[in-house]
Design a protein around this motif. Structure first.
Motif, PDB file in Angstrom:
ATOM      1  N   MET A  48      -4.644 -13.875 -12.663  1.00 38.85           N
ATOM      2  CA  MET A  48      -4.713 -12.420 -12.628  1.00 38.85           C
ATOM      3  C   MET A  48      -5.970 -11.871 -13.307  1.00 38.85           C
ATOM      4  N   VAL A  49      -6.830 -12.740 -13.780  1.00 36.67           N
ATOM      5  CA  VAL A  49      -7.986 -12.278 -14.549  1.00 36.67           C
ATOM      6  C   VAL A  49      -8.968 -11.473 -13.700  1.00 36.67           C
ATOM      7  N   ASN A  50      -8.908 -11.624 -12.386  1.00 41.76           N
ATOM      8  CA  ASN A  50      -9.776 -10.843 -11.494  1.00 41.76           C
ATOM      9  C   ASN A  50      -9.000  -9.779 -10.720  1.00 41.76           C
ATOM     10  N   SER A  51      -7.865  -9.390 -11.266  1.00 47.25           N
ATOM     11  CA  SER A  51      -7.074  -8.328 -10.633  1.00 47.25           C
ATOM     12  C   SER A  51      -7.640  -6.965 -11.009  1.00 47.25           C
ATOM     13  N   SER A  52      -7.208  -5.951 -10.283  1.00 44.29           N
ATOM     14  CA  SER A  52      -7.640  -4.579 -10.571  1.00 44.29           C
ATOM     15  C   SER A  52      -6.497  -3.626 -10.271  1.00 44.29           C
ATOM     16  N   GLN A  53      -6.595  -2.429 -10.826  1.00 42.87           N
ATOM     17  CA  GLN A  53      -5.536  -1.432 -10.656  1.00 42.87           C
ATOM     18  C   GLN A  53      -5.293  -1.160  -9.175  1.00 42.87           C
ATOM     19  N   LEU A  54      -4.024  -1.109  -8.802  1.00 37.90           N
ATOM     20  CA  LEU A  54      -3.662  -0.876  -7.404  1.00 37.90           C
ATOM     21  C   LEU A  54      -3.650   0.613  -7.083  1.00 37.90           C
ATOM     22  N   PRO A  55      -4.021   0.970  -5.855  1.00 39.57           N
ATOM     23  CA  PRO A  55      -3.891   2.362  -5.419  1.00 39.57           C
ATOM     24  C   PRO A  55      -2.450   2.656  -5.006  1.00 39.57           C
ATOM     25  N   ASP A  56      -2.115   3.902  -4.835  1.00 34.00           N
ATOM     26  CA  ASP A  56      -0.809   4.229  -4.270  1.00 34.00           C
ATOM     27  C   ASP A  56      -0.989   5.224  -3.128  1.00 34.00           C
ATOM     28  N   ARG A  57       0.088   5.462  -2.407  1.00 30.91           N
ATOM     29  CA  ARG A  57       0.010   6.298  -1.201  1.00 30.91           C
ATOM     30  C   ARG A  57      -0.057   7.782  -1.529  1.00 30.91           C
ATOM     31  N   ASN A  58       0.075   8.130  -2.808  1.00 28.38           N
ATOM     32  CA  ASN A  58       0.027   9.533  -3.213  1.00 28.38           C
ATOM     33  C   ASN A  58      -1.385   9.997  -3.531  1.00 28.38           C
ATOM     34  N   GLY A  59      -2.355   9.120  -3.264  1.00 25.49           N
ATOM     35  CA  GLY A  59      -3.733   9.550  -3.449  1.00 25.49           C
ATOM     36  C   GLY A  59      -4.456   8.917  -4.613  1.00 25.49           C
ATOM     37  N   GLN A  60      -3.718   8.200  -5.482  1.00 25.45           N
ATOM     38  CA  GLN A  60      -4.389   7.520  -6.588  1.00 25.45           C
ATOM     39  C   GLN A  60      -5.261   6.406  -6.033  1.00 25.45           C
ATOM     40  N   GLN A  61      -6.541   6.468  -6.318  1.00 23.80           N
ATOM     41  CA  GLN A  61      -7.492   5.485  -5.814  1.00 23.80           C
ATOM     42  C   GLN A  61      -7.671   4.356  -6.832  1.00 23.80           C
ATOM     43  N   THR A  62      -8.407   3.332  -6.441  1.00 25.47           N
ATOM     44  CA  THR A  62      -8.683   2.229  -7.346  1.00 25.47           C
ATOM     45  C   THR A  62     -10.183   2.131  -7.598  1.00 25.47           C
ATOM     46  N   SER A  63     -10.541   1.865  -8.836  1.00 29.13           N
ATOM     47  CA  SER A  63     -11.947   1.679  -9.185  1.00 29.13           C
ATOM     48  C   SER A  63     -12.399   0.242  -8.937  1.00 29.13           C
ATOM     49  N   LEU A  64     -11.407  -0.643  -8.688  1.00 28.88           N
ATOM     50  CA  LEU A  64     -11.647  -2.086  -8.565  1.00 28.88           C
ATOM     51  C   LEU A  64     -12.206  -2.686  -9.857  1.00 28.88           C
ATOM     52  N   PHE A  65     -11.963  -2.036 -10.987  1.00 36.40           N
ATOM     53  CA  PHE A  65     -12.334  -2.594 -12.290  1.00 36.40           C
ATOM     54  C   PHE A  65     -11.456  -3.812 -12.572  1.00 36.40           C
ATOM     55  N   THR A  66     -12.084  -4.952 -12.816  1.00 35.70           N
ATOM     56  CA  THR A  66     -11.370  -6.118 -13.316  1.00 35.70           C
ATOM     57  C   THR A  66     -11.379  -6.054 -14.845  1.00 35.70           C
ATOM     58  N   PRO A  67     -10.645  -6.932 -15.536  1.00 33.79           N
ATOM     59  CA  PRO A  67     -10.720  -6.937 -16.998  1.00 33.79           C
ATOM     60  C   PRO A  67     -12.151  -7.070 -17.537  1.00 33.79           C
ATOM     61  N   LEU A  68     -13.011  -7.812 -16.853  1.00 30.51           N
ATOM     62  CA  LEU A  68     -14.396  -7.945 -17.324  1.00 30.51           C
ATOM     63  C   LEU A  68     -15.145  -6.622 -17.231  1.00 30.51           C
TER      64      LEU A  68
END
Length: 226
Positions: A48-68
């Motif tokens: 999971m070290v290269n995971s990133s915040q998930l978006p949702d269908r309500n409009g929350q987007q993802t920055s694709l920031f990993t822990p690094l």
């Protein structure tokens, strides 16, 4: 067999609730600079070290920031970068704004010794145009097979620079697509990369695509993969 499974980014409701919660908790700890808690949860969730915040269908987007990326943005101590890299953090992955952890760290004024730790490998930088061309070709292959699912899942397409990050030219990953009942094994070959895809519930669905270094895509005979 692929070296590892690509950590996909999809809508929260596409994954099991417990899995989606783990993604979000990792991102929350990174955003809040809870460095040791972040390391603890990553040590307990292999891959999971290269995971990133998930978006949702309500409009929350993802920055694709990993822990690094979070470590660079939050000016974490050097030991945190060392721990993240030991756990397998990619130096090559980019955010949705197109920044690597190094780009963020340089913008934030991190110490030079930390910047050296997270610098994108020289062989990746030198072949950036070829990597971009092959990545575009792979994206076309994926969309050609399952574009509707990619849209339905809110799924980010893979970044292939990680194929070349650690081994120079021998990397591979498995990119799953929820709902496809299969996915894409992507690996480096002499001419570029090859994507082998299949749908488990559909006999004869296997396809092998060669994506050359200039981005040219060729469908290979199933009985004669590279």
């Amino acid at each position: 067999m692929a070296d590892h499974e690509y950590r996909i980014n999809v809508y929260t409701d596409i994954l099991r609730k417990d899995a989606a919660n783990t993604y979000q908790e990792i991102a929350k700890l990174g955003a809040n600079k809870k460095w040791m808690e972040l390391i603890d949860i990553l040590q307990g969730n292999e891959g999971m070290v290269n995971s990133s915040q998930l978006p949702d269908r309500n409009g929350q987007q993802t920055s694709l920031f990993t822990p690094l990326h979070y470590a660079a943005d939050g000016k974490a101590p050097k030991e945190i970068f060392e721990k993240l890299l030991k756990l397998g953090s990619s130096k090559c992955l980019k955010t949705s704004a197109g920044e690597t952890a190094y780009d963020i760290g340089k913008r934030k004024g991190l110490d030079q010794d930390i910047l050296e730790l997270i610098k994108v490998p020289k062989h990746v930088k030198q072949n950036e145009q070829q990597i971009q061309a092959m990545e575009a070709g792979l994206h076309n292959v994926i969309k050609g097979r399952v574009e509707d699912l990619i849209k339905k899942n809110g799924q980010a397409l893979p970044q292939i620079s990680i194929l070349f990050e650690n081994n120079g030219d021998h990397g591979s990953f498995y990119y799953p697509v929820p709902g496809m009942y299969g996915g894409f094994n992507v690996h480096v070959v002499d001419k570029g990369i090859q994507a082998d895809s299949w749908i488990r519930v559909c006999g004869g669905s296997e396809e092998n695509h060669l994506i050359e270094k200039d981005g040219k895509v060729t469908l290979l005979p199933n009985d004669n993969p590279l």
